[in-house]
Design a protein around this motif. Structure first.
Motif, mmCIF file in Angstrom:
data_model
loop_
_atom_site.group_PDB
_atom_site.id
_atom_site.type_symbol
_atom_site.label_atom_id
_atom_site.label_comp_id
_atom_site.label_asym_id
_atom_site.label_seq_id
_atom_site.Cartn_x
_atom_site.Cartn_y
_atom_site.Cartn_z
ATOM 1 N N ARG A 50 138.888 58.054 11.074
ATOM 2 C CA ARG A 50 138.629 57.166 9.940
ATOM 3 C C ARG A 50 137.198 56.624 9.924
ATOM 4 O O ARG A 50 136.602 56.470 8.849
ATOM 5 C CB ARG A 50 139.633 56.009 9.906
ATOM 6 C CG ARG A 50 139.549 55.022 11.052
ATOM 7 C CD ARG A 50 140.695 53.997 10.963
ATOM 8 N NE ARG A 50 140.616 52.935 11.952
ATOM 9 C CZ ARG A 50 141.052 53.045 13.197
ATOM 10 N NH1 ARG A 50 141.589 54.185 13.609
ATOM 11 N NH2 ARG A 50 140.959 52.034 14.037
ATOM 12 N N TYR A 51 136.630 56.329 11.084
ATOM 13 C CA TYR A 51 135.272 55.791 11.110
ATOM 14 C C TYR A 51 134.270 56.843 10.630
ATOM 15 O O TYR A 51 133.358 56.552 9.850
ATOM 16 C CB TYR A 51 134.904 55.327 12.520
ATOM 17 C CG TYR A 51 135.729 54.161 13.014
ATOM 18 C CD1 TYR A 51 135.610 52.900 12.438
ATOM 19 C CD2 TYR A 51 136.629 54.323 14.058
ATOM 20 C CE1 TYR A 51 136.361 51.827 12.896
ATOM 21 C CE2 TYR A 51 137.388 53.258 14.522
ATOM 22 C CZ TYR A 51 137.255 52.020 13.936
ATOM 23 O OH TYR A 51 138.007 50.974 14.395
ATOM 24 N N GLU A 52 134.436 58.065 11.138
ATOM 25 C CA GLU A 52 133.552 59.149 10.738
ATOM 26 C C GLU A 52 133.672 59.435 9.243
ATOM 27 O O GLU A 52 132.658 59.643 8.550
ATOM 28 C CB GLU A 52 133.890 60.416 11.534
ATOM 29 C CG GLU A 52 133.670 60.296 13.036
ATOM 30 C CD GLU A 52 134.866 59.703 13.780
ATOM 31 O OE1 GLU A 52 134.917 59.851 14.997
ATOM 32 O OE2 GLU A 52 135.736 59.076 13.127
ATOM 33 N N TYR B 287 140.603 61.212 19.480
ATOM 34 C CA TYR B 287 140.961 59.908 18.931
ATOM 35 C C TYR B 287 142.220 60.020 18.082
ATOM 36 O O TYR B 287 142.665 61.121 17.738
ATOM 37 C CB TYR B 287 139.794 59.350 18.113
ATOM 38 C CG TYR B 287 138.484 59.419 18.865
ATOM 39 C CD1 TYR B 287 138.287 58.672 20.014
ATOM 40 C CD2 TYR B 287 137.457 60.267 18.456
ATOM 41 C CE1 TYR B 287 137.103 58.738 20.735
ATOM 42 C CE2 TYR B 287 136.269 60.350 19.158
ATOM 43 C CZ TYR B 287 136.099 59.588 20.304
ATOM 44 O OH TYR B 287 134.931 59.676 21.011
ATOM 45 N N ALA C 265 134.765 52.314 18.613
ATOM 46 C CA ALA C 265 134.431 52.308 17.188
ATOM 47 C C ALA C 265 132.933 52.507 16.987
ATOM 48 O O ALA C 265 132.501 53.282 16.116
ATOM 49 C CB ALA C 265 134.883 50.994 16.553
ATOM 50 N N GLU C 266 132.117 51.826 17.797
ATOM 51 C CA GLU C 266 130.662 51.940 17.674
ATOM 52 C C GLU C 266 130.203 53.371 17.927
ATOM 53 O O GLU C 266 129.332 53.892 17.216
ATOM 54 C CB GLU C 266 129.994 50.989 18.663
ATOM 55 C CG GLU C 266 128.479 50.963 18.562
ATOM 56 C CD GLU C 266 127.846 49.982 19.530
ATOM 57 O OE1 GLU C 266 126.611 49.965 19.615
ATOM 58 O OE2 GLU C 266 128.584 49.247 20.223
ATOM 59 N N ARG D 38 131.807 56.213 17.462
ATOM 60 C CA ARG D 38 132.180 57.118 16.381
ATOM 61 C C ARG D 38 131.349 56.867 15.124
ATOM 62 O O ARG D 38 130.920 57.804 14.436
ATOM 63 C CB ARG D 38 133.668 56.982 16.114
ATOM 64 C CG ARG D 38 134.504 57.454 17.302
ATOM 65 C CD ARG D 38 135.931 56.980 17.246
ATOM 66 N NE ARG D 38 136.586 57.457 16.035
ATOM 67 C CZ ARG D 38 137.793 57.060 15.646
ATOM 68 N NH1 ARG D 38 138.466 56.167 16.376
ATOM 69 N NH2 ARG D 38 138.335 57.542 14.548
ATOM 70 N N ILE D 39 131.092 55.603 14.833
ATOM 71 C CA ILE D 39 130.276 55.255 13.667
ATOM 72 C C ILE D 39 128.851 55.788 13.840
ATOM 73 O O ILE D 39 128.276 56.407 12.944
ATOM 74 C CB ILE D 39 130.271 53.729 13.450
ATOM 75 C CG1 ILE D 39 131.647 53.257 12.964
ATOM 76 C CG2 ILE D 39 129.168 53.328 12.463
ATOM 77 C CD1 ILE D 39 131.832 51.759 13.003
ATOM 78 N N GLU E 210 134.604 57.396 6.892
ATOM 79 C CA GLU E 210 134.032 56.292 6.108
ATOM 80 C C GLU E 210 132.514 56.440 5.995
ATOM 81 O O GLU E 210 131.934 56.275 4.915
ATOM 82 C CB GLU E 210 134.387 54.954 6.750
ATOM 83 C CG GLU E 210 135.838 54.536 6.546
ATOM 84 C CD GLU E 210 136.187 53.283 7.336
ATOM 85 O OE1 GLU E 210 135.261 52.643 7.887
ATOM 86 O OE2 GLU E 210 137.391 52.948 7.406
ATOM 87 N N VAL E 211 131.866 56.743 7.108
ATOM 88 C CA VAL E 211 130.406 56.892 7.099
ATOM 89 C C VAL E 211 129.986 58.076 6.230
ATOM 90 O O VAL E 211 128.988 58.005 5.500
ATOM 91 C CB VAL E 211 129.876 57.079 8.536
ATOM 92 C CG1 VAL E 211 128.391 57.451 8.528
ATOM 93 C CG2 VAL E 211 130.095 55.806 9.354
ATOM 94 N N GLU F 243 135.838 47.998 20.979
ATOM 95 C CA GLU F 243 134.595 47.864 20.220
ATOM 96 C C GLU F 243 133.655 49.043 20.460
ATOM 97 O O GLU F 243 133.037 49.569 19.532
ATOM 98 C CB GLU F 243 133.894 46.558 20.601
ATOM 99 C CG GLU F 243 134.634 45.295 20.200
ATOM 100 C CD GLU F 243 135.670 44.840 21.241
ATOM 101 O OE1 GLU F 243 136.224 43.745 21.074
ATOM 102 O OE2 GLU F 243 135.928 45.592 22.208
#
Length: 332
Positions: A17-19, A13, A294-295, A297-298, A21-22, A291
């Motif tokens: 950033r998504y990882e 990727y 992002a889903e 990775r989150i 953030e979580v 979408e």
């Protein structure tokens, strides 16, 4: 204070950033790596508490070298990069993200079905080469009333089943793990794999890659298919015996194929499938939308957070056999 070490073994990727953030927490040290070999994974992850994995091999050898690991999550539905048996024996949770792209893959399978049966890619190629003649696409058959055979009946093929109903396709299903009553309730018919191959005009493959599914669509299956049948594969390349597929296409045993996945990716430049007009190829893109990316990775990161920060089993625990070895609480 000791920090949990979370390693992303590899990723393709633009960022993480998504990882991040979580997993942004005082007790977590977040490490991004780009491992390609077992040795590289071991060197980076030996003392990691959790791994997030894409393609790097998490073999039995790697798992044996993991001193502290409690959870391995994978970007995707399949976990074929991870030796889940070895992980279970060592008391490591393995988690995936089984629902992130169910609409996208069903949509892509439908696009391949329509694209191949209406000869869209072939006609486009001829028009761009200066040939304006509908006969280059012959034969095209009416879709309504034809039979779609679904190999596997999980979330994605069940979604595809709903999407094709307005098109007038009859749906038959092979899935020994789904009750016949469930298949019938969805408006489809449960059949054996042999019967599916004999009856279906379109065979669409939707099974995970396991020891039992590798090569399950091979010479015997192609030999039973109709001469006008087309194979669609949006699952995993090795589920289809590629040599047998090339033979079937070259010998006219089946009419064509539309594939998003191959045994080895990317496809080699001299692969015979590249020269076949009756084959559509896409670059393992069925899973993708902005979408769904992002889903994915989150949710992969949330599987790590479940274990390390909440003391719970991951929501999408794959190796449920690990439960007796651990004292985590149920996911809520």
């Amino acid at each position: 204070m000791k920090k949990w070490r979370v390693v992303v073994t590899d990723w393709e990727y633009e960022d993480l950033r998504y990882e991040q953030e979580v997993l942004h927490h005082d007790s977590i040290e977040f490490i991004a790596a780009q491992c390609r070999t077992e040795e590289e994974v071991i060197a980076v992850c030996r003392d990691a508490d959790a791994l997030i994995n894409q393609y790097a091999p998490i073999s039995a050898k790697v798992i044996a070298a993991l001193d502290n690991c409690k959870v391995i999550t994978r970007y995707g539905v399949g976990v074929d990069t991870i030796d889940t048996e070895a992980a279970t024996e060592k008391g490591i949770c393995v988690a995936n993200v089984p629902d992130y792209c169910k609409d996208e893959v069903a949509d892509h399978a439908l696009a391949l079905i329509l694209g191949w049966t209406r000869k869209v890619a072939l006609a486009n190629q001829y028009v761009k080469n200066g040939v304006w003649d509908f006969k280059v696409a012959k034969p095209i058959y009416r879709l309504r009333g034809r039979i779609l055979g679904l190999v596997g009946f999980g979330m994605i093929p069940q979604g595809l089943n709903e999407k094709v109903k307005p098109l007038g396709l009859e749906v038959i299903v092979y899935d020994p793990y789904v009750p016949e009553e469930t298949i019938r309730r969805k408006g489809a018919e449960s059949v054996t794999l042999d019967e599916l191959c004999k009856r279906a005009d379109i065979v669409s493959v939707h099974v995970p890659l396991t020891k039992s599914t590798a090569g399950m669509i091979g010479r015997d299956q192609f030999g039973q298919m109709k001469q006008e049948a087309v194979l669609i594969n949006t699952s995993r390349g090795p589920v289809v015996d590629e040599d047998a597929l090339v033979e079937a296409l070259s010998g006219g045993l089946i009419a064509g194929a539309a594939l998003d996945v191959l045994e080895k990716e990317p496809i080699r430049p001299d692969h015979p499938l590249l020269s076949m007009d009756h084959v559509i190829l896409t670059p393992h893109v069925a899973w993708y939308s902005e979408e769904s990316a992002a889903e994915l990775r989150i949710k992969a990161a949330m599987g790590v957070a479940d274990v390390l920060l909440r003391g719970a089993y991951p929501k999408y625990l794959v190796n449920k056999q690990v439960r007796p070895l651990l004292s985590l609480r149920d996911h809520t």
